[in-house]
Write a protein that holds these residues in place. Structure first.
Motif, short mmCIF file in Angstrom:
data_model
loop_
_atom_site.label_atom_id
_atom_site.label_comp_id
_atom_site.label_asym_id
_atom_site.label_seq_id
_atom_site.Cartn_x
_atom_site.Cartn_y
_atom_site.Cartn_z
N GLN A 464 0.81 -1.22 0.00
CA GLN A 464 0.00 0.00 0.00
C GLN A 464 0.84 1.27 0.00
O GLN A 464 0.43 2.29 -0.56
N ALA A 465 2.01 1.19 0.62
CA ALA A 465 2.83 2.40 0.75
C ALA A 465 4.30 2.04 0.81
O ALA A 465 4.68 0.92 1.16
N CYS A 483 8.89 4.36 -8.40
CA CYS A 483 7.56 4.04 -7.88
C CYS A 483 6.48 4.75 -8.69
O CYS A 483 5.43 4.16 -8.98
N LYS A 484 6.70 5.99 -9.06
CA LYS A 484 5.71 6.73 -9.85
C LYS A 484 5.49 6.06 -11.21
O LYS A 484 4.37 6.04 -11.73
N HIS A 489 0.18 2.88 -7.82
CA HIS A 489 -0.78 2.70 -6.74
C HIS A 489 -0.17 2.95 -5.37
O HIS A 489 -0.88 3.17 -4.39
N LEU A 490 1.16 2.90 -5.28
CA LEU A 490 1.84 3.06 -3.99
C LEU A 490 1.71 4.49 -3.47
O LEU A 490 1.91 5.44 -4.21
N LYS A 491 1.39 4.59 -2.18
CA LYS A 491 1.48 5.88 -1.52
C LYS A 491 2.94 6.10 -1.15
O LYS A 491 3.53 5.30 -0.43
N LEU A 493 5.90 8.08 0.66
CA LEU A 493 6.28 8.99 1.74
C LEU A 493 7.80 9.00 1.80
O LEU A 493 8.44 7.95 1.63
N VAL A 510 5.56 14.42 -4.66
CA VAL A 510 5.46 13.79 -3.34
C VAL A 510 4.95 14.82 -2.35
O VAL A 510 5.62 15.82 -2.07
N GLU A 511 3.76 14.57 -1.83
CA GLU A 511 3.14 15.51 -0.89
C GLU A 511 3.43 15.14 0.56
O GLU A 511 3.37 15.99 1.44
N CYS A 512 3.70 13.87 0.82
CA CYS A 512 3.93 13.40 2.19
C CYS A 512 5.42 13.23 2.43
O CYS A 512 6.04 12.29 1.90
#
Length: 601
Positions: A464-465, A483-484, A489-491, A493, A510-512
């Motif tokens: 998931q992340a 990853c992008k 689908h990966l969040k 961080l 990347v927002e996080c």
């Protein structure tokens, strides 16, 4: 004819399957296993294979593929940053080694043209063997590995003028030699054409929707470049390297690596076997002390030169030893140079054969010297270092989260997730860190998160992340881009060490992210306010408000991040604006002390 090819294929594959695992079990390494397999099946061993020269020429294509993959890892900016070690360390190594060998030969009465040609040929190291050993020993990301690559790259470039010198040293006129202007013009045309044609070519192939066609196009690219460079009289390996550099920043880089890697490994193995087959054991039996003495002298001279240059560059002692030993052998380009010198009648047939035996045997010494170093140091280069794990070695635990980098920063993230029963796969490449963490029960796996295959093996397809906690900003950006592109689908961080890294992450979507220096300093500032008598709620609200304002300014500066001058000016304005806003807010809150503990809407 087909049956003969099949028989030869069976012999090659059988020799590799038998010799390499045995060598690995004995701690000799795969390279020495391939070389011994070649000696065993060659004309001076069991005579199972006789056509050594043609096989060696074909197997050299493995070196071409290797240089192409290395080029994919180096964009033009990185290559420019390496210019000093390439020119300084690489030029110094080849120049001093060639000079030392030349002077030694002239002292025994050799003519200076012959001595110079032998010195230049023997001064080159084996790109294939050195890079394979760097990979096996886990030195790719170390100073020794990177310096070694710089030296090898300079040597590959130097092959072109060395070949151009041969007719001149043989007494031919300039017109009969290779024109340096012609060579440079060919490289410029190649670079310009590659810049404008390579990406559209792969874009067109990808749009066809036929996946295996991409592999065909990748091989066509490398084979075509090798052919064109050979027709121009240039180094095929150098051409492939430049093509890789041109594609280093393209969106097809990782797919190209995946497509080429299996062919590279197979052909490199064949190349090492072919080198072993060139060892003329009859000549060794006839003049054992003369040949072994020449091998020992060559290795000693190159080791001393490299160690001295590394010492002058203020490298640590162990790094100097690693670099000196890994590059102490003769190189595959010596076969090309000495053969060309023989064709120009600069070297006699007997002398050429003698030199090739010396070069081949020097390649065998490198793995043996590394074994000696393993026992010399309490900890060898890789004896206690876990090797990068393959897809089959990483258990598929279907993690919810992948943590890349498990140093002090990643451990805090991991402990929090573990405490909340979140399935995690951790990737870490610091061997000492891994052993320590395993002692405390952590499931940590050795690997480089910038490798696409490793991310897939770690469960990126269904996780998931991913939390990227490595301490290298370049690696963080590279993993994010992977990853992008392949796991949208990966969040994602990530760790940002400073404001600059935060800008980089925002620019790639990347927002996080967590600014470790900022968060730690802000928390310490809150504690300082409390220590000075401020109410804890008020200090906490001040901290939250400052964070909010700073994040607003951070995003406000983002569009101007590429303009350093504007950014510096805007940053000064932002600091003044921040101070004014914060001062106004604090004065306003002074009158409403009772509201500090209420939730913000």
């Amino acid at each position: 004819m087909a049956a003969e090819y099949l028989e030869s294929t069976v012999v090659f594959l059988g020799a590799a399957v038998i010799a390499v695992p045995v060598a690995q079990r004995l701690g000799l390494g795969s390279v020495l296993g391939y070389l011994l397999a070649g000696i065993a099946i060659g004309p001076w061993g069991l005579s199972l294979i006789s056509d050594v020269e043609d096989i060696l020429h074909f197997a050299e294509f493995g070196v071409v593929l290797l240089l192409f993959l290395i080029g994919l890892e180096l964009n033009p900016k990185k290559l420019w940053q390496m210019r000093r070690p390439i020119i300084g360390l690489g030029g110094g190594q080849l120049g001093l080694s060639a000079a030392a060998i030349m002077l030694a030969l002239m002292a025994f009465g050799w003519s200076w043209p012959v001595a110079l040609m032998i010195g230049l040929g023997l001064g080159l190291s084996s790109t294939a063997i050195a890079l394979k050993l760097i990979e096996e020993q886990g030195l790719a990301k170390t100073e020794a590995g990177q310096s070694g690559f710089a030296v090898l790259l300079f040597q590959d470039i130097a092959v072109i003028p060395i070949l151009a010198m041969i007719p001149l040293l043989a007494g031919k006129t300039v017109s009969e030699g290779v024109s340096l202007i012609y060579v440079l013009l060919g490289i410029v045309v190649f670079l310009v054409a590659g810049h404008y044609l390579l990406r559209p070519l792969f874009r067109w192939v990808v749009m066809s929707g036929v996946r295996e066609l991409f592999n065909v196009a990748a091989l066509l690219l490398v084979v075509g470049i090798a052919l064109v460079m050979d027709m121009l009289g240039l180094s095929m390996a150098l051409g492939a390297f430049l093509a890789g550099v041109l594609l280093a920043e393209s969106e097809y880089r990782h797919e190209l690596e995946i497509a080429i890697e299996p062919f590279k490994g197979l052909l490199l193995g064949l190349f090492f076997i072919a080198v072993g087959m060139t060892v003329n054991l009859d000549l060794l039996w006839q003049s054992p002390w003369l040949i072994l003495g020449a091998v020992a002298g060559l290795v000693a001279i190159k080791t001393a030169v490299l160690y001295g240059l590394a010492h002058r560059a203020e490298m640590p002692s162990k790094t100097r030893s690693q670099l000196a030993v890994v590059l102490s052998q003769g190189g595959e380009f010596a076969f090309v140079i000495f053969t060309a010198a023989r064709a120009e009648e600069l070297l006699s047939a007997a002398l050429t054969e003698y030199l090739l035996v010396v070069v081949s045997l020097s390649m065998v010494t490198t793995p043996l010297l590394l074994i000696g170093q393993r026992y010399w140091y309490q900890r060898g280069f890789a004896a206690e270092t876990p090797q990068p794990q393959t897809s089959s070695e990483i258990p598929n635990d279907k993690p919810q989260v992948i943590i890349a980098g498990f140093g002090r920063f990643g451990q805090v993230v991991g402990r929090l997730l573990f405490a909340n029963k979140v399935p995690v796969t951790v990737l870490e490449r610091d061997a000492s860190q891994i052993e320590l963490l395993r002692k405390f029960g952590y499931r940590v796996y050795y690997g480089d998160a910038t490798q696409l295959n490793l991310l897939r093996a770690a469960g990126a397809d269904h996780a998931q992340a991913i939390v990227i906690c490595t301490d290298s900003p370049e690696e963080v950006v590279e993993v994010v881009e992977l990853c992008k592109l392949y796991f949208p689908h990966l969040k994602v961080l990530a760790r940002a060490r400073s404001r600059v890294e935060a800008y980089q992450l925002l620019n790639i979507g990347v927002e996080c992210f967590s600014r470790e220096t900022f968060d730690g300093a802000l928390d310490l500032g809150r504690q300082t306010l409390i220590a000075l008598g401020m109410h804890p709620y008020k200090a906490q609200r001040a901290q939250a408000h400052f964070r909010k304002l700073d994040l607003t300014v951070l995003r406000d500066l983002l569009p101007q991040h590429s303009d350093d001058v504007t950014l510096a000016s805007r940053a000064q304005e932002a600091r003044q604006e921040l101070e004014e806003l914060f001062d106004a807010e604090m004065r306003s809150e002074q009158d409403r002390f009772s509201d500090w503990g209420k939730e913000e809407k």
